[in-house]
Scaffold this motif. Structure first.
Motif, short mmCIF file in Angstrom:
data_model
loop_
_atom_site.label_atom_id
_atom_site.label_comp_id
_atom_site.label_asym_id
_atom_site.label_seq_id
_atom_site.Cartn_x
_atom_site.Cartn_y
_atom_site.Cartn_z
N THR A 33 0.82 -1.21 0.00
CA THR A 33 0.00 0.00 0.00
C THR A 33 0.85 1.26 0.00
O THR A 33 0.48 2.25 -0.60
CB THR A 33 -0.94 0.01 1.22
OG1 THR A 33 -0.15 -0.08 2.40
CG2 THR A 33 -1.94 -1.11 1.16
N ASP A 34 2.02 1.24 0.67
CA ASP A 34 2.89 2.41 0.66
C ASP A 34 3.57 2.60 -0.68
O ASP A 34 3.80 3.71 -1.13
CB ASP A 34 3.95 2.31 1.76
CG ASP A 34 3.36 2.50 3.15
OD1 ASP A 34 2.24 3.03 3.24
OD2 ASP A 34 4.03 2.13 4.13
N ALA A 36 2.40 1.82 -3.64
CA ALA A 36 1.44 2.25 -4.65
C ALA A 36 0.90 3.66 -4.38
O ALA A 36 0.24 4.24 -5.22
CB ALA A 36 0.29 1.26 -4.70
N LYS A 37 1.18 4.19 -3.21
CA LYS A 37 0.65 5.51 -2.84
C LYS A 37 1.42 6.61 -3.57
O LYS A 37 2.65 6.67 -3.50
CB LYS A 37 0.81 5.69 -1.32
CG LYS A 37 0.22 6.98 -0.80
CD LYS A 37 0.40 7.04 0.71
CE LYS A 37 -0.08 8.34 1.25
NZ LYS A 37 0.16 8.46 2.68
N PRO A 38 0.69 7.49 -4.31
CA PRO A 38 1.40 8.56 -5.02
C PRO A 38 1.94 9.60 -4.04
O PRO A 38 1.41 9.77 -2.95
CB PRO A 38 0.32 9.17 -5.91
CG PRO A 38 -0.96 8.83 -5.24
CD PRO A 38 -0.74 7.53 -4.51
N PRO A 39 3.02 10.29 -4.41
CA PRO A 39 3.57 11.30 -3.51
C PRO A 39 2.60 12.48 -3.38
O PRO A 39 1.84 12.77 -4.30
CB PRO A 39 4.87 11.73 -4.20
CG PRO A 39 4.66 11.38 -5.63
CD PRO A 39 3.75 10.18 -5.65
N GLU A 40 2.64 13.14 -2.23
CA GLU A 40 1.77 14.30 -2.00
C GLU A 40 2.38 15.52 -2.66
O GLU A 40 3.60 15.63 -2.82
CB GLU A 40 1.61 14.55 -0.50
CG GLU A 40 0.83 13.47 0.20
CD GLU A 40 0.63 13.76 1.67
OE1 GLU A 40 1.02 14.83 2.14
OE2 GLU A 40 0.07 12.90 2.35
N GLN A 41 1.51 16.45 -3.05
CA GLN A 41 1.96 17.68 -3.68
C GLN A 41 1.54 18.84 -2.81
O GLN A 41 0.36 19.13 -2.68
CB GLN A 41 1.35 17.80 -5.07
CG GLN A 41 1.86 18.99 -5.84
CD GLN A 41 1.26 19.06 -7.24
OE1 GLN A 41 0.34 18.36 -7.57
NE2 GLN A 41 1.82 19.93 -8.06
#
Length: 185
Positions: free
Chosen positions: A47-48, A50-55
């Motif tokens: 899950t980590d 596949a998590k997209p980076p925050e903007q």
């Protein structure tokens, strides 16, 4: 008949309590999963990965329309004339106007006036505090007490909305301007 209703009510209550308990309690480990020694210990959970980076957009010159609503608008005389009530876009996404609520008392009797977005000078810095009023000269013996000068509020830092806007109109001019109406469908 009464015994049957009581029994059904009791069964329904038990089912609801069981469902609520199942939703609030999480098992400490999956019931059928046994610890595996073949997986490497350094891999991150799926899950980590596949998590997209925050903007983070704060401080990049972008404003949120929801935060722009409610921003104070001041006239050329540095007196508050109203608050932003709406942000109006064209169909391409360009901000064309803001509406400012003027007049009335606590929102009752107020009207919205449209102002072209380009006519508002936006500022991230707080309005300067007014000079303190002179202290009363009577009633004290041995001198007058004066309050320390009021300091201007600290700047907000990188926010997603401005502190205030300034226009070249007075409150009287806005009050006499036509109100904005929206067609209802």
């Amino acid at each position: 008949m009464l015994k049957r209703n009581i029994a059904l009510t009791a069964i329904g209550g038990i089912l609801l309590a069981t469902t609520a308990l199942a939703q609030t309690s999480a098992p400490s480990s999956p019931p059928s999963a046994a610890p595996s020694t073949s997986a490497p210990a350094t891999s991150a959970p799926a899950t980590d990965a596949a998590k997209p980076p925050e903007q983070n957009l704060a401080g990049q010159g972008k404003w949120r329309a929801s935060k722009l609503m409610g921003v104070d608008i001041y006239g050329a005389d540095k007196k508050k004339v109203g608050d932003v009530t709406e942000v109006l876009f064209d169909k391409t996404g360009k901000v064309e106007m803001v509406t400012v609520g003027v007049g009335g008392f606590l929102g009752i009797g107020a009207k919205d006036v449209a102002i072209p977005f380009e006519q508002v000078t936006w500022s991230d810095e707080p309005m300067a505090a007014a000079a303190p009023a002179p202290a009363p000269s009577g009633g004290t013996s041995g001198g007058t007490a004066s309050a320390p000068p009021a300091a201007a509020p600290a700047p907000k830092g990188p926010m997603m909305y401005p502190d205030h806007g300034v226009i070249n109109m007075t409150k009287e001019q806005l009050t006499s301007a036509p109100a904005v109406t929206y067609a209802s469908r």
